[in-house]
Scaffold this motif. Structure first.
Motif, PDB file in Angstrom:
ATOM      1  N   LEU B   9     -75.108   9.395   8.108  1.00 22.20           N
ATOM      2  CA  LEU B   9     -74.661   9.345   6.711  1.00 22.20           C
ATOM      3  C   LEU B   9     -73.161   9.578   6.581  1.00 22.20           C
ATOM      4  O   LEU B   9     -72.619  10.572   7.070  1.00 22.20           O
ATOM      5  CB  LEU B   9     -75.425  10.406   5.895  1.00 22.20           C
ATOM      6  N   HIS B  10     -72.517   8.612   5.924  1.00 18.11           N
ATOM      7  CA  HIS B  10     -71.098   8.731   5.589  1.00 18.11           C
ATOM      8  C   HIS B  10     -70.973   8.763   4.080  1.00 18.11           C
ATOM      9  O   HIS B  10     -71.430   7.845   3.405  1.00 18.11           O
ATOM     10  CB  HIS B  10     -70.297   7.548   6.148  1.00 18.11           C
ATOM     11  N   VAL B  11     -70.369   9.801   3.541  1.00 21.56           N
ATOM     12  CA  VAL B  11     -70.205   9.903   2.090  1.00 21.56           C
ATOM     13  C   VAL B  11     -68.739  10.147   1.768  1.00 21.56           C
ATOM     14  O   VAL B  11     -68.089  11.006   2.364  1.00 21.56           O
ATOM     15  CB  VAL B  11     -71.065  11.044   1.502  1.00 21.56           C
ATOM     16  N   THR B  12     -68.246   9.356   0.816  1.00 24.06           N
ATOM     17  CA  THR B  12     -66.860   9.476   0.381  1.00 24.06           C
ATOM     18  C   THR B  12     -66.845   9.938  -1.066  1.00 24.06           C
ATOM     19  O   THR B  12     -67.594   9.428  -1.887  1.00 24.06           O
ATOM     20  CB  THR B  12     -66.167   8.102   0.505  1.00 24.06           C
ATOM     21  N   ILE B  18     -66.146  12.815   3.169  1.00 20.04           N
ATOM     22  CA  ILE B  18     -66.610  14.208   3.284  1.00 20.04           C
ATOM     23  C   ILE B  18     -67.682  14.317   4.375  1.00 20.04           C
ATOM     24  O   ILE B  18     -67.610  15.173   5.244  1.00 20.04           O
ATOM     25  CB  ILE B  18     -67.180  14.720   1.945  1.00 20.04           C
ATOM     26  N   LEU B  19     -68.682  13.453   4.317  1.00 18.64           N
ATOM     27  CA  LEU B  19     -69.692  13.459   5.370  1.00 18.64           C
ATOM     28  C   LEU B  19     -69.401  12.281   6.294  1.00 18.64           C
ATOM     29  O   LEU B  19     -69.169  11.157   5.834  1.00 18.64           O
ATOM     30  CB  LEU B  19     -71.099  13.351   4.779  1.00 18.64           C
ATOM     31  N   VAL B  20     -69.398  12.556   7.594  1.00 21.18           N
ATOM     32  CA  VAL B  20     -68.975  11.522   8.549  1.00 21.18           C
ATOM     33  C   VAL B  20     -69.970  11.418   9.699  1.00 21.18           C
ATOM     34  O   VAL B  20     -69.696  11.868  10.805  1.00 21.18           O
ATOM     35  CB  VAL B  20     -67.544  11.807   9.082  1.00 21.18           C
ATOM     36  N   GLY B  21     -71.137  10.849   9.404  1.00 26.16           N
ATOM     37  CA  GLY B  21     -72.103  10.673  10.479  1.00 26.16           C
ATOM     38  C   GLY B  21     -73.084  11.827  10.574  1.00 26.16           C
ATOM     39  O   GLY B  21     -73.264  12.433  11.624  1.00 26.16           O
ATOM     40  N   LEU B  22     -73.731  12.127   9.451  1.00 26.94           N
ATOM     41  CA  LEU B  22     -74.680  13.251   9.414  1.00 26.94           C
ATOM     42  C   LEU B  22     -76.099  12.753   9.685  1.00 26.94           C
ATOM     43  O   LEU B  22     -76.544  11.763   9.095  1.00 26.94           O
ATOM     44  CB  LEU B  22     -74.593  13.937   8.047  1.00 26.94           C
ATOM     45  N   ASN B  38     -67.323  27.137   3.699  1.00 22.77           N
ATOM     46  CA  ASN B  38     -66.962  26.576   2.398  1.00 22.77           C
ATOM     47  C   ASN B  38     -66.283  25.236   2.594  1.00 22.77           C
ATOM     48  O   ASN B  38     -65.441  25.081   3.477  1.00 22.77           O
ATOM     49  CB  ASN B  38     -65.982  27.499   1.651  1.00 22.77           C
ATOM     50  N   GLY B  39     -66.650  24.276   1.773  1.00 25.17           N
ATOM     51  CA  GLY B  39     -66.001  22.976   1.822  1.00 25.17           C
ATOM     52  C   GLY B  39     -66.491  22.085   2.947  1.00 25.17           C
ATOM     53  O   GLY B  39     -65.937  21.009   3.185  1.00 25.17           O
ATOM     54  N   ALA B  40     -67.546  22.508   3.656  1.00 26.56           N
ATOM     55  CA  ALA B  40     -68.030  21.721   4.793  1.00 26.56           C
ATOM     56  C   ALA B  40     -68.707  20.436   4.336  1.00 26.56           C
ATOM     57  O   ALA B  40     -68.768  19.457   5.077  1.00 26.56           O
ATOM     58  CB  ALA B  40     -69.008  22.553   5.618  1.00 26.56           C
ATOM     59  N   GLY B  41     -69.229  20.419   3.107  1.00 29.20           N
ATOM     60  CA  GLY B  41     -69.923  19.226   2.616  1.00 29.20           C
ATOM     61  C   GLY B  41     -71.395  19.459   2.307  1.00 29.20           C
ATOM     62  O   GLY B  41     -72.155  18.510   2.155  1.00 29.20           O
ATOM     63  N   LYS B  42     -71.799  20.722   2.185  1.00 28.32           N
ATOM     64  CA  LYS B  42     -73.211  21.038   1.926  1.00 28.32           C
ATOM     65  C   LYS B  42     -73.652  20.518   0.554  1.00 28.32           C
ATOM     66  O   LYS B  42     -74.678  19.844   0.423  1.00 28.32           O
ATOM     67  CB  LYS B  42     -73.443  22.556   2.019  1.00 28.32           C
ATOM     68  N   VAL B 220     -76.318  23.900  11.227  1.00 29.24           N
ATOM     69  CA  VAL B 220     -74.950  24.237  10.841  1.00 29.24           C
ATOM     70  C   VAL B 220     -74.230  22.941  10.472  1.00 29.24           C
ATOM     71  O   VAL B 220     -74.144  22.021  11.278  1.00 29.24           O
ATOM     72  CB  VAL B 220     -74.197  24.948  11.986  1.00 29.24           C
ATOM     73  N   LEU B 221     -73.766  22.898   9.202  1.00 29.61           N
ATOM     74  CA  LEU B 221     -73.001  21.729   8.752  1.00 29.61           C
ATOM     75  C   LEU B 221     -71.536  22.117   8.794  1.00 29.61           C
ATOM     76  O   LEU B 221     -71.119  23.102   8.175  1.00 29.61           O
ATOM     77  CB  LEU B 221     -73.427  21.350   7.326  1.00 29.61           C
ATOM     78  N   LYS B 222     -70.768  21.338   9.548  1.00 33.80           N
ATOM     79  CA  LYS B 222     -69.349  21.621   9.674  1.00 33.80           C
ATOM     80  C   LYS B 222     -68.605  20.322   9.897  1.00 33.80           C
ATOM     81  O   LYS B 222     -69.138  19.432  10.564  1.00 33.80           O
ATOM     82  CB  LYS B 222     -69.133  22.579  10.868  1.00 33.80           C
ATOM     83  N   ASP B 223     -67.458  20.206   9.295  1.00 36.47           N
ATOM     84  CA  ASP B 223     -66.644  18.987   9.440  1.00 36.47           C
ATOM     85  C   ASP B 223     -67.447  17.722   9.131  1.00 36.47           C
ATOM     86  O   ASP B 223     -67.287  16.690   9.799  1.00 36.47           O
ATOM     87  CB  ASP B 223     -66.057  18.899  10.869  1.00 36.47           C
TER      88      ASP B 223
END
Ligand SMILES: Nc1ncnc2c1ncn2[C@@H]1O[C@H](COP(=O)(O)OP(=O)(O)OP(=O)(O)O)[C@@H](O)[C@H]1O
Ligand SMILES: [Mg+2]
Lengths: 436, 249
Positions: B9-12, B18-22, B38-42, B220-223
């Motif tokens: 998943l890529h979300v802009t 913000i999300l780059v390959g989840l 904070n700000g990771a994209g959760k 863990v969601l990061k970057d």
């Protein structure tokens, strides 16, 4: 339109005070002329040619049973369809003048502004109505609800005039329904004399172009003026609801004439495509120690225009006055247009005044939230719009009438109604005075 | 069987990726926790699943029960059983809570082929559910979330979740702003909704909530990606070491 502003000759039989007033009005009108957009107070009103529009279906009224129902059809009192209890005096203005009924000298004297509508309508007073509301409450102590149905059954121009004389200490809720022929050009003036310590709620439902049958006609013109004078300790609450198809302009002139007098002027409009709704209000703090509030909320569909000019006049002597103003418009389409003009004309420092004006759109985050709970976008929009109008509707001291107003607003904008105030017990609808 | 499947998943948001390959898979009946700085994209992830406008999926897919959600509006997703408890519940002044709740319940019931509830039946259902999340009915007579305290808003969201009976729930920091007792009540409410068919994604910063709502898997969601997944012991490790050390998947 022009024929609405040509004064009729003064009848020979009227008393001196009225002759003076009629002649003065005719002279002023000759000077002032028919309104044009060159006038500051008429600058937004679309008086020129109007494209044809189709009528809207008039739903069955769901209003709680009124204590009195008065019908004024094509400018004439329809006694057959009216139903008036003994405590109330209703007659033609001509008769009230002839019999010198209480407060009749208020006729044409409540607002002496150079307002063409007021000036021109005065000469056509004869067929209009006089309503006298005595002090003291009838059955069960409930606030009486007086319903006045003002309708036009044909195209063409028409004068409609009513004078309400409310005795000191009386309490009343008056609802005027202005409805009927989509092609009619109407000039309707209501004068209200609010006695000392009296409380008057006046609701004007502008439903011109809402009829029983679907028809298309050159869009109509509905010019309404409400003029009120409020004596000491009196309270006047005006609720102007503009839902007309075509061009409408409603003006409210309120003059605070005694200490402790209060005027709350509220306006709600739903403007469909191709229509223009105008609201002009002016509150004159003629004495010290009076209070006032103005609230307007407008909903404008794509291709609609709504304008508000709200004025407050506080002269040098009117110390200790307090006034608030809140003007809001919600644009429902890319080409919807709103003009909001708050005007505070204050000539002294000993005054409390607060005002704000805002033009906005539906909040996308609120829409998303409602949709994320399963509501489709039309329903979510309708719910938000109902929420926007609810605040004004809630000030109408009759629950059935308030929810009717919300239904009309949604219906007028072609949105699903029946949402936002559904019947889950009376606690959902607030608990204001409900006349029996 | 997986109830929720998210692939690459890529979300802009605006112009910002913000999300780059989840990637994420949640089997039916499981509760997964997502933690991250904070700000990771959760919240972005939760909005992308719920279908918020402006959260553009530029690549990848989100499927619920095998059906892609991407072409569906937020209301259609909700009617298919997606529920998002907002990190910041939205105030809607002027909109009365009770009629709103009934409209929402009937919208999802209709979509599920169930009969709509008349006002009486709804009121019964509402009162029963209010009791289960220990909320006062008075709250439902007020405007939606309007002037509610932070904790009241969160519990009101859980009330909505219980009323709508969704298949897949996302709780975005539902614990933030809750007092200790309220957290327990919310956790009890959530646990009562755990069934073999229903899955949940619980976003949180704190171990405490996960002591009450015990997750099957912790991510863990990061970057903009899921950097690490593990069992509940991962939570304690994160508490002890922070997010710095979580580097690559
Ligand atoms: N409208 C926007 N325009 C630009 N950037 C945005 C927008 N909305 C969110 N972001 C950014 O996206 C990133 C992810 O935000 P998100 O809310 O998903 O984080 P989060 O993981 O939920 O954080 P928190 O733990 O603080 O709630 C943040 O850097 C945020 O600033
Ligand atoms: Mg967040």
């Amino acid at each position: 339109m022009s024929s609405l502003f040509t004064p009729l000759p003064t009848p020979a039989t009227v008393p001196g005070w009225l002759t003076i007033r009629l002649e003065r009005a005719a002279l002023r009108l000759t000077d002032v002329g028919a309104p044009t957009t060159a006038r500051e107070d008429w600058r937004y009103t679309r008086l020129g040619s109007r494209a044809p529009l189709s009528a809207r279906p008039l739903p069955t009224a769901r209003l709680a049973t009124p204590s009195a129902r008065i019908e004024l059809t094509d400018g004439q009192w329809d006694t057959e369809r009216s139903c008036v209890p003994a405590a109330l005096v209703v007659t033609t203005l001509a008769d009230a003048v002839a019999r010198e009924l209480p407060g009749i000298t208020m006729l044409g004297g409540i607002a002496d502004a150079d307002e063409p509508s007021l000036l021109s309508s005065l000469s056509a007073f004869a067929g209009g109505l006089y309503v006298h509301i005595p002090a003291g409450r009838p059955e069960g102590g409930a606030v009486p609800l007086i319903e006045l149905v003002v309708s036009a059954t044909r195209a063409g121009s028409l004068h409609q005039r009513v004078l309400f004389v409310v005795d000191a200490g009386a309490q009343v809720c008056i609802v005027e329904r202005h409805q009927g022929h989509p092609g009619a050009e109407r000039l309707a003036v209501t004068e209200v004399a609010v006695g000392a310590g009296a409380t008057v709620d006046h609701v004007r439902l502008g439903l011109s172009g809402w009829t029983g049958a679907e028809t298309t006609a050159a869009a109509g013109l509905d010019l309404g003026t409400v003029a009120a004078t409020i004596a000491a300790g009196g309270r006047f609450h005006s609720h102007i609801v503009s839902l007309g198809v075509g061009t409408t302009r409603t003006a409210v002139h309120a003059t605070l004439h005694g200490a402790g007098a209060h005027a709350a002027l509220r306006a709600l409009s739903a403007t469909p495509a191709g229509c223009s709704h105008d609201y002009y209000s002016v509150i004159d703090h003629a004495v010290p120690g009076a209070t006032s509030a103005q609230t307007t909320k407008g909903l404008i569909a794509d291709g609609g225009v709504a304008s508000v000019v709200a004025r407050v006049l506080i002269g040098r002597g009117a110390v200790g006055s307090s006034t608030t103003q809140s003007l809001k418009a919600l644009l429902l389409g890319a080409s919807a247009k709103a003009n909001l003009k708050p005007q505070l004309e204050i000539d002294n420092d000993a005054v409390k005044a607060a005002h704000g004006a805002a033009v906005g759109r539906l909040d996308p985050l609120q829409l998303f939230f409602l949709q994320a709970r399963g509501l489709d976008s039309a329903t979510a929009r309708a719910l938000l719009i109902a929420g926007f109008v609810q605040e004004v509707a809630d000030t109408i001291p009759n629950v059935a009438l308030a929810s009717e107003v919300v239904h009309y607003v949604l219906g007028g904008l072609g949105l699903p109604s029946g949402i936002g105030s559904d019947d889950l017990g009376s606690d959902d609808l607030g608990s204001d005075v409900e006349p029996s | 069987m997986n109830l929720l499947e998210i692939d690459d998943l890529h979300v802009t948001v605006g112009e910002t990726p913000i999300l780059v390959g989840l990637n994420l898979r949640i089997p039916a009946g499981e509760v997964h926790a997502v933690m991250g700085p904070n700000g990771a994209g959760k919240s972005t992830l939760s909005y992308a699943v719920a279908g918020r406008e402006g959260y553009d999926v530029t690549k990848g897919d989100i499927r619920l029960g095998g059906e892609s959600l991407l072409a569906l509006g937020p209301d259609e997703r909700a009617r298919r059983g997606v529920f998002l408890a907002f990190q910041y519940p939205v105030e809607v002044p002027g909109v009365r809570s009770k009629p709103f709740l009934r409209a929402a319940v009937n919208a999802v019931r209709k979509a599920r082929g169930q009969a709509e509830l008349d006002p009486g039946a709804f009121l019964k259902f509402l009162r029963k559910t209010l009791e289960s999340v220990r909320l006062d009915e008075a709250l439902t007579n007020r405007d939606l979330n309007s002037g509610f305290s932070g904790g009241e808003k969160k519990r009101f969201d859980i009330l909505q979740m219980a009323l709508l009976e969704p298949r897949f729930c996302i709780l975005d920091e539902t614990d933030s702003g809750l007092d200790i007792d309220a957290m327990r009540v919310v956790a009890d409410g959530v646990n009562a909704m755990r069934t073999p068919e229903r899955s949940m994604l619980v976003i949180t910063h704190y171990q405490r909530l996960l002591d009450y709502i015990v997750p099957d898997v912790v991510h863990v969601l990061k970057d903009g990606r899921i950097m690490r997944s593990g069992d509940k012991s991962l939570v304690a490790e994160l508490e002890a070491r922070g997010y710095e050390w979580v580097t690559s998947p």
